[in-house]
Design a protein around this motif. Structure first.
Motif, PDB file in Angstrom:
ATOM      1  N   ASN A  29      -4.672  14.311 -10.025  1.00 44.84           N
ATOM      2  CA  ASN A  29      -6.005  14.928 -10.208  1.00 44.84           C
ATOM      3  C   ASN A  29      -6.747  14.652 -11.401  1.00 44.84           C
ATOM      4  N   ASP A  30      -6.221  13.602 -12.285  1.00 48.83           N
ATOM      5  CA  ASP A  30      -6.899  13.184 -13.491  1.00 48.83           C
ATOM      6  C   ASP A  30      -8.135  12.206 -13.309  1.00 48.83           C
ATOM      7  N   PRO A  31      -9.392  12.657 -13.788  1.00 49.88           N
ATOM      8  CA  PRO A  31     -10.343  11.843 -13.314  1.00 49.88           C
ATOM      9  C   PRO A  31     -10.174  10.338 -13.828  1.00 49.88           C
ATOM     10  N   LYS A  34      -9.734   6.603 -12.268  1.00 49.22           N
ATOM     11  CA  LYS A  34     -10.805   5.845 -11.877  1.00 49.22           C
ATOM     12  C   LYS A  34     -11.027   4.435 -12.385  1.00 49.22           C
ATOM     13  N   TYR A  69     -12.319   2.173  -9.694  1.00 46.87           N
ATOM     14  CA  TYR A  69     -13.377   2.784  -9.136  1.00 46.87           C
ATOM     15  C   TYR A  69     -13.542   2.994  -7.650  1.00 46.87           C
ATOM     16  N   ARG A 232     -17.516   6.957  -4.096  1.00 51.86           N
ATOM     17  CA  ARG A 232     -16.490   7.580  -5.013  1.00 51.86           C
ATOM     18  C   ARG A 232     -17.237   8.745  -5.780  1.00 51.86           C
ATOM     19  N   ASN A 233     -18.407   8.916  -6.062  1.00 50.06           N
ATOM     20  CA  ASN A 233     -19.041  10.324  -6.756  1.00 50.06           C
ATOM     21  C   ASN A 233     -19.221  11.236  -5.518  1.00 50.06           C
ATOM     22  N   HIS A 236     -15.206  12.555  -5.045  1.00 48.87           N
ATOM     23  CA  HIS A 236     -14.456  12.845  -6.391  1.00 48.87           C
ATOM     24  C   HIS A 236     -15.125  13.504  -7.213  1.00 48.87           C
ATOM     25  N   SER A 237     -16.695  13.586  -7.327  1.00 46.67           N
ATOM     26  CA  SER A 237     -17.410  14.201  -8.298  1.00 46.67           C
ATOM     27  C   SER A 237     -18.025  15.719  -8.016  1.00 46.67           C
TER      28      SER A 237
END
Length: 287
Positions: A29-31, A34, A69, A232-233, A236-237
């Motif tokens: 779960n660590d951002p 990427k 990424y 990706r954003n 995941h963001s």
């Protein structure tokens, strides 16, 4: 900096190695993930992607090579195998031939690549991995030996992928230089003239080289990079579609939506919905 603690601080780490069965949620779960190249080695497991060829036994040794990424949802915890994650900073920038080979096998212009190992290849890699893991656990020895063993392991993967090394010509080196320039500038600069100028060649010549080596033009590669970052954003963001559009340099959301649909065939909202459904129903697969 090495990091072998149970709770990894990926932002401060150059490399992270774990047995997949002991891979903690804090890593998954660590951002910071990427920023890492990931080597996922499944041992005597079924693949995590759909096979086009089902004529052979699918259970075996699979290696997934996931570049930084990239959009992927892969639950590694509980699987039988190994995980090696590393930042590009751990590699020697001066060895462009090696880096170009590495970028090829990691499919830096795509989502991921996958290798199926035979028994001989798996045995050879296992010996190198054992040495790498042992050195990684001995933090007091520093990172020099770890870097050397990591390079040997990656060179072995390149050998598995390509069977033999090729002689790199100037065009292949220009592809590498273009990809590096693209990674640093794609948000702001989206014309091939800029990249060609930095490389000291014409836009026409740059496109000829990229078409020969990657089967895509400079503009296609620029668009691919923007779409990959957008995906990706979206997945995941916590950013809204509008915020993602502005972050990627689009003047308004409708313009971004038209661009996204032209490149992918679906709207950003449609992709977001599809990705969420995929993750919910097929958590152990790659998006």
């Amino acid at each position: 900096m090495l990091n072998t603690t149970a709770e990894p601080l990926l932002e401060k780490s150059l490399i992270y190695i774990r047995n997949l069965g002991n891979c903690p949620p804090s890593y998954l779960n660590d951002p910071g993930r990427k920023d890492f190249f990931e080597v996922v080695w499944l041992k005597n497991e079924n693949p995590l992607h759909a096979l086009k060829n089902t004529d052979f036994e699918s259970k075996g040794d699979w290696i997934y090579l996931i570049p930084p990424y990239r959009v992927h949802q892969l639950n590694k915890a509980g699987k039988n195998g190994e995980l090696i994650s590393f930042k590009r900073a751990i590699l020697e920038d001066g060895d462009k031939e090696f880096l170009l080979d590495l970028f090829k096998i990691f499919n830096v212009q795509g989502e991921f690549s996958c290798l199926r190992l035979n028994e001989e290849e798996a045995t050879g890699l296992s010996g190198i991995y054992k040495l790498l893991e042992e050195e990684y656990q001995q933090q007091q020895n520093g990172i020099i030996i770890v870097k050397a063993l990591l390079k040997v392991f990656l060179l072995k993967l390149i050998q598995v992928k390509e069977q033999q090394f090729t002689v790199h010509d100037i065009h292949q080196k220009r592809v590498y230089e273009f990809l590096m320039l693209l990674e640093s500038n794609y948000r702001q600069i989206r014309n091939t003239d800029f990249y060609a100028g930095k490389l000291g060649i014409s836009s026409k010549r740059l496109n000829q080289i990229l078409k020969e080596k990657l089967d895509k033009t400079g503009m296609q590669l620029i668009h691919d990079r923007i779409i990959l970052e957008a995906k990706r954003n979206i997945i995941h963001s916590d950013l809204t579609i509008k915020e993602i559009a502005y972050d990627l340099g689009f003047s308004d959301r409708p313009y971004f939506s038209r661009f996204f649909k032209k490149q992918t065939g679906q709207t950003p909202e449609g992709f977001q919905k599809e990705a969420k459904e995929h993750i919910k129903s097929k958590f152990n697969t790659l998006v």
